[in-house]
Design a protein around this motif. Structure first.
Motif, PDB file in Angstrom:
ATOM      1  N   ASP A   1       0.809  -1.217   0.000  1.00 45.09           N
ATOM      2  CA  ASP A   1       0.000   0.000   0.000  1.00 45.09           C
ATOM      3  C   ASP A   1       0.841   1.266   0.000  1.00 45.09           C
ATOM      4  OD1 ASP A   1      -2.699  -0.656  -0.302  1.00 45.09           O
ATOM      5  OD2 ASP A   1      -2.821  -1.412   1.736  1.00 45.09           O
ATOM      6  N   SER A   2       2.044   1.207   0.549  1.00 42.08           N
ATOM      7  CA  SER A   2       2.895   2.402   0.500  1.00 42.08           C
ATOM      8  C   SER A   2       3.324   2.709  -0.936  1.00 42.08           C
ATOM      9  CB  SER A   2       4.119   2.231   1.403  1.00 42.08           C
ATOM     10  OG  SER A   2       4.986   1.216   0.927  1.00 42.08           O
ATOM     11  N   PHE A   3       3.486   1.668  -1.761  1.00 48.92           N
ATOM     12  CA  PHE A   3       3.766   1.891  -3.168  1.00 48.92           C
ATOM     13  C   PHE A   3       2.507   2.317  -3.917  1.00 48.92           C
ATOM     14  CE2 PHE A   3       7.818  -0.220  -2.535  1.00 48.92           C
ATOM     15  CZ  PHE A   3       8.628   0.403  -3.486  1.00 48.92           C
ATOM     16  N   ALA A   4       1.353   1.736  -3.551  1.00 52.33           N
ATOM     17  CA  ALA A   4       0.106   2.059  -4.245  1.00 52.33           C
ATOM     18  C   ALA A   4      -0.341   3.487  -3.971  1.00 52.33           C
ATOM     19  CB  ALA A   4      -0.985   1.072  -3.827  1.00 52.33           C
ATOM     20  N   PHE A   5      -0.122   3.975  -2.735  1.00 52.18           N
ATOM     21  CA  PHE A   5      -0.614   5.294  -2.343  1.00 52.18           C
ATOM     22  C   PHE A   5       0.502   6.322  -2.132  1.00 52.18           C
ATOM     23  CE2 PHE A   5      -4.083   2.442  -1.230  1.00 52.18           C
ATOM     24  CZ  PHE A   5      -5.176   3.126  -1.727  1.00 52.18           C
ATOM     25  N   ALA A   6       1.727   5.959  -2.457  1.00 51.84           N
ATOM     26  CA  ALA A   6       2.851   6.901  -2.442  1.00 51.84           C
ATOM     27  C   ALA A   6       3.066   7.554  -1.079  1.00 51.84           C
ATOM     28  CB  ALA A   6       2.667   7.973  -3.526  1.00 51.84           C
ATOM     29  N   PHE A   7       3.263   6.736  -0.045  1.00 51.33           N
ATOM     30  CA  PHE A   7       3.587   7.272   1.276  1.00 51.33           C
ATOM     31  C   PHE A   7       4.684   6.422   1.904  1.00 51.33           C
ATOM     32  CE2 PHE A   7       0.312   4.108   2.193  1.00 51.33           C
ATOM     33  CZ  PHE A   7       0.810   3.455   3.317  1.00 51.33           C
ATOM     34  N   THR A   8       5.329   6.988   2.918  1.00 49.97           N
ATOM     35  CA  THR A   8       6.366   6.278   3.659  1.00 49.97           C
ATOM     36  C   THR A   8       6.087   6.444   5.144  1.00 49.97           C
ATOM     37  OG1 THR A   8       8.024   6.669   1.946  1.00 49.97           O
ATOM     38  CG2 THR A   8       8.838   6.089   4.140  1.00 49.97           C
ATOM     39  N   VAL A   9       6.145   5.356   5.878  1.00 49.00           N
ATOM     40  CA  VAL A   9       5.939   5.373   7.327  1.00 49.00           C
ATOM     41  C   VAL A   9       7.284   5.167   8.008  1.00 49.00           C
ATOM     42  CG1 VAL A   9       4.817   4.237   9.280  1.00 49.00           C
ATOM     43  CG2 VAL A   9       3.590   4.508   7.116  1.00 49.00           C
ATOM     44  N   PRO A  10       7.659   6.035   8.949  1.00 46.59           N
ATOM     45  CA  PRO A  10       8.928   5.847   9.669  1.00 46.59           C
ATOM     46  C   PRO A  10       8.982   4.485  10.358  1.00 46.59           C
ATOM     47  CG  PRO A  10       7.994   8.011  10.131  1.00 46.59           C
ATOM     48  CD  PRO A  10       6.949   7.250   9.398  1.00 46.59           C
ATOM     49  N   ASP A  11      10.194   3.963  10.534  1.00 48.01           N
ATOM     50  CA  ASP A  11      10.367   2.638  11.125  1.00 48.01           C
ATOM     51  C   ASP A  11       9.683   2.510  12.473  1.00 48.01           C
ATOM     52  OD1 ASP A  11      11.799   1.788   8.959  1.00 48.01           O
ATOM     53  OD2 ASP A  11      13.769   2.119   9.867  1.00 48.01           O
ATOM     54  N   LYS A  12       9.704   3.568  13.285  1.00 45.84           N
ATOM     55  CA  LYS A  12       9.141   3.474  14.638  1.00 45.84           C
ATOM     56  C   LYS A  12       7.624   3.285  14.625  1.00 45.84           C
ATOM     57  CE  LYS A  12       8.623   8.488  15.442  1.00 45.84           C
ATOM     58  NZ  LYS A  12       7.170   8.447  15.680  1.00 45.84           N
ATOM     59  N   ASP A  13       6.957   3.603  13.501  1.00 47.45           N
ATOM     60  CA  ASP A  13       5.498   3.496  13.430  1.00 47.45           C
ATOM     61  C   ASP A  13       5.026   2.340  12.559  1.00 47.45           C
ATOM     62  OD1 ASP A  13       5.095   5.761  15.032  1.00 47.45           O
ATOM     63  OD2 ASP A  13       5.184   7.118  13.305  1.00 47.45           O
ATOM     64  N   ARG A  14       5.946   1.508  12.088  1.00 48.96           N
ATOM     65  CA  ARG A  14       5.582   0.555  11.044  1.00 48.96           C
ATOM     66  C   ARG A  14       4.690  -0.588  11.515  1.00 48.96           C
ATOM     67  NH1 ARG A  14       8.172   1.286   6.269  1.00 48.96           N
ATOM     68  NH2 ARG A  14       7.800  -0.858   5.607  1.00 48.96           N
ATOM     69  N   ASP A  15       4.473  -0.718  12.821  1.00 53.24           N
ATOM     70  CA  ASP A  15       3.605  -1.804  13.298  1.00 53.24           C
ATOM     71  C   ASP A  15       2.154  -1.348  13.491  1.00 53.24           C
ATOM     72  OD1 ASP A  15       3.921  -0.165  15.482  1.00 53.24           O
ATOM     73  OD2 ASP A  15       4.214  -1.809  16.919  1.00 53.24           O
TER      74      ASP A  15
ATOM     75  N   VAL B   1      -9.525   5.188  14.104  1.00 52.31           N
ATOM     76  CA  VAL B   1      -9.979   6.569  14.232  1.00 52.31           C
ATOM     77  C   VAL B   1      -8.984   7.406  15.040  1.00 52.31           C
ATOM     78  CG1 VAL B   1     -11.743   8.005  15.337  1.00 52.31           C
ATOM     79  CG2 VAL B   1     -12.422   6.068  13.924  1.00 52.31           C
ATOM     80  N   LEU B   2      -8.406   6.819  16.076  1.00 54.10           N
ATOM     81  CA  LEU B   2      -7.523   7.558  16.971  1.00 54.10           C
ATOM     82  C   LEU B   2      -6.041   7.395  16.634  1.00 54.10           C
ATOM     83  CD1 LEU B   2      -9.457   6.931  20.287  1.00 54.10           C
ATOM     84  CD2 LEU B   2      -9.001   9.144  19.260  1.00 54.10           C
ATOM     85  N   MET B   3      -5.731   6.749  15.513  1.00 50.97           N
ATOM     86  CA  MET B   3      -4.337   6.597  15.110  1.00 50.97           C
ATOM     87  C   MET B   3      -3.735   7.974  14.812  1.00 50.97           C
ATOM     88  SD  MET B   3      -1.902   4.451  14.717  1.00 50.97           S
ATOM     89  CE  MET B   3      -2.941   2.992  14.929  1.00 50.97           C
ATOM     90  N   ASP B   4      -2.560   8.221  15.368  1.00 52.66           N
ATOM     91  CA  ASP B   4      -1.927   9.536  15.228  1.00 52.66           C
ATOM     92  C   ASP B   4      -0.458   9.340  14.886  1.00 52.66           C
ATOM     93  OD1 ASP B   4      -1.412  12.266  15.327  1.00 52.66           O
ATOM     94  OD2 ASP B   4      -1.145  12.276  17.509  1.00 52.66           O
ATOM     95  N   LEU B   5      -0.160   9.218  13.586  1.00 54.39           N
ATOM     96  CA  LEU B   5       1.203   8.979  13.124  1.00 54.39           C
ATOM     97  C   LEU B   5       1.886  10.307  12.799  1.00 54.39           C
ATOM     98  CD1 LEU B   5       0.572   6.015  10.655  1.00 54.39           C
ATOM     99  CD2 LEU B   5       1.222   5.897  13.063  1.00 54.39           C
ATOM    100  N   ASP B   6       3.157  10.381  13.110  1.00 54.74           N
ATOM    101  CA  ASP B   6       3.923  11.577  12.770  1.00 54.74           C
ATOM    102  C   ASP B   6       3.845  11.874  11.273  1.00 54.74           C
ATOM    103  OD1 ASP B   6       4.703  11.975  15.374  1.00 54.74           O
ATOM    104  OD2 ASP B   6       6.655  10.997  15.157  1.00 54.74           O
ATOM    105  N   ALA B   7       3.819  10.831  10.470  1.00 54.86           N
ATOM    106  CA  ALA B   7       3.822  11.003   9.021  1.00 54.86           C
ATOM    107  C   ALA B   7       2.565  11.705   8.518  1.00 54.86           C
ATOM    108  CB  ALA B   7       3.964   9.636   8.341  1.00 54.86           C
ATOM    109  N   ASP B   8       1.480  11.650   9.300  1.00 51.36           N
ATOM    110  CA  ASP B   8       0.212  12.261   8.880  1.00 51.36           C
ATOM    111  C   ASP B   8       0.036  13.687   9.391  1.00 51.36           C
ATOM    112  OD1 ASP B   8      -0.511   9.926   7.587  1.00 51.36           O
ATOM    113  OD2 ASP B   8      -1.583   9.123   9.332  1.00 51.36           O
ATOM    114  N   ARG B   9       0.921  14.155  10.252  1.00 51.96           N
ATOM    115  CA  ARG B   9       0.684  15.443  10.906  1.00 51.96           C
ATOM    116  C   ARG B   9       1.036  16.643  10.040  1.00 51.96           C
ATOM    117  NH1 ARG B   9       3.085  14.240  16.981  1.00 51.96           N
ATOM    118  NH2 ARG B   9       1.554  12.635  17.585  1.00 51.96           N
ATOM    119  N   ASP B  10       1.996  16.517   9.159  1.00 53.34           N
ATOM    120  CA  ASP B  10       2.404  17.624   8.306  1.00 53.34           C
ATOM    121  C   ASP B  10       2.719  18.876   9.126  1.00 53.34           C
ATOM    122  OD1 ASP B  10       2.984  18.938   5.911  1.00 53.34           O
ATOM    123  OD2 ASP B  10       0.923  19.665   5.691  1.00 53.34           O
ATOM    124  N   GLY B  11       3.420  18.681  10.220  1.00 53.67           N
ATOM    125  CA  GLY B  11       3.829  19.804  11.053  1.00 53.67           C
ATOM    126  C   GLY B  11       2.810  20.258  12.075  1.00 53.67           C
TER     127      GLY B  11
END
Length: 419
Positions: A24-38, A204-214
């Protein structure tokens, strides 16, 4: 339809979460940091997660995943206050190295077969690209209104709203999950998913650094009437500075409310944070009372967006699960090449709010495709509108009018869950 040559369908569990994320990271063009990959281990319903695996070396490394999808087990509100077993299609992705080989169509076939096997009469999704799923019979069942509101937007007073209590905190599953569920369970509009399992709450409550955009970490505002929660919103603020000073932006990810007064109180709080000049909220319906209380409706910068795309999987089960606003007796011909069990003519006899739906060999009064049936199912789009758009054919005078009146709903359908 058989799975394309060189591939095989497989069920997968959480031990393959990293492979799902890879596809899905290839399909939707995103990258998740290693610390959040689970994070996928927490939010996907693994007992309902499927994939297409490479089975022939001519297609790639044997045993690797080429495409993935999952489905949530939902109970969705339909007209009349009833719930229908619903399959929520999610995380659909095909690795770019395996596109144009029929894998998406095969996954949709698999999703339909397994959903029907579980007794789920409809499937819903939130579309990343709207044209894709129309090919498979999904119709636009609910739209919503997005508003971009300025600081302290002018609202006409609502009786009792200012007396409601507001709590603001950093969002947390353990502290706030049950409160959110309690408010969600009281949602009555057609299209609302009211019963959330643990996967849904975690999502619903997932809060990943990659999604925050600052932006800041995920926050929650809860409105209470005494001890009873009556509304909540998940939001994030991002501080910015303009030539004249602070110019921050509040983005409301999701919200729910049980009354117009609670919505009024919630919006007043969300649009009045220090240093924030703009608040963006979605999931309003055209008949939401709040829109009538905005003093400068032009300043709200309204935009209509698509929300729930719906596919009827089992015609009699789906049509008999909802209520009807008027009596009708119409022979409805449905074209549905992907699900031949739906294809044919069905007589809909509605009386005193309920309907019986049976096959008939009689001539059809109206002809509709599966996509348009999905669009009309919750009452947000009428058969009369579809007929005016030349998407429904009428073979007996007034038959479309009869269907429109029967399928009508007193309130606009809605959805607030992104999945």
């Amino acid at each position: 339809m058989s799975t394309p040559d060189g591939y095989r369908r497989v069920s997968i569990d959480s031990s393959r979460a990293s492979e799902v994320l890879h596809v899905d990271s290839f399909a939707f063009a995103f990258t998740v940091p290693d610390k959040d990959r689970d994070f996928l281990t927490q939010i996907l319903p693994w007992e309902r997660t499927r994939a297409i695996e490479v089975a022939d070396a001519s297609r790639g490394t044997v045993g690797t995943l080429a495409a993935v999808h999952a489905s949530f087990e939902f109970g969705m509100q339909v007209p009349g206050g009833h719930q229908i077993p619903t399959s929520g299609l999610t995380w659909v992705g095909v690795h770019p190295g395996h596109r144009r080989r029929g894998l998406l169509r095969d996954m949709i076939d698999d999703h339909f077969e397994r959903s029907l096997g579980r007794g789920e009469a409809v499937s819903i999704l939130i579309a990343a690209e709207t044209e894709i799923y129309q090919r498979f019979g999904y119709g636009l069942a609910t739209s919503d209104i997005q508003m971009e509101l300025g600081r302290s937007v002018g609202l006409r007073d609502f009786p009792g709203a200012d007396a409601l209590i507001v709590e603001i905190d950093t969002a947390n599953v353990d502290r706030h999950g049950d409160t959110m569920r309690a408010v969600q369970a009281r949602q009555t509009r057609p299209g609302m998913v009211t019963q959330w399992d643990s996967h849904t709450v975690a999502d619903v409550l997932m809060d990943l650094d990659a999604d925050r955009d600052g932006a800041e970490e995920l926050r929650i505002a809860i409105v209470r009437d005494g001890d009873e929660p009556v509304a909540w919103a998940l939001f994030q603020r991002k501080l910015g500075w303009g030539s004249s000073g602070p110019d921050g932006r509040t983005r409301v990810r999701m919200w729910a409310s049980t009354s117009p007064a609670a919505t009024h109180r919630l919006v007043k709080v969300l649009t009045d944070f220090d240093l924030m000049s703009t608040t963006v909220m979605r999931n309003f319906t055209a008949d939401d009372p709040l829109l009538l209380r905005i003093k400068d409706i032009r300043g709200a910068k309204l935009a209509v967006r698509d929300m729930i795309w719906l596919r009827v999987l089992d015609v009699p089960a789906a049509l008999q699960a909802r209520s009807y606003a008027a009596d009708c007796d119409v022979a409805l011909a449905i074209t549905d090449k992907q699900l031949p069990g739906n294809e044919g003519t069905w007589r809909i006899r509605a009386s005193e709010g309920t309907a019986t739906v049976t096959r008939t060999d009689e001539p059809a009064d109206v002809t509709v495709a599966a996509q348009e049936l999905g669009a009309a199912y919750l009452g947000g789009t009428t058969f009369a509108q579809l007929h005016a758009a030349a998407l429904v054919s009428e073979h007996r005078p007034d038959a479309v009018r009869d269907l429109s009146r029967a399928f009508a709903c007193e309130v606009a359908p809605a959805g607030n869950l992104f999945f």
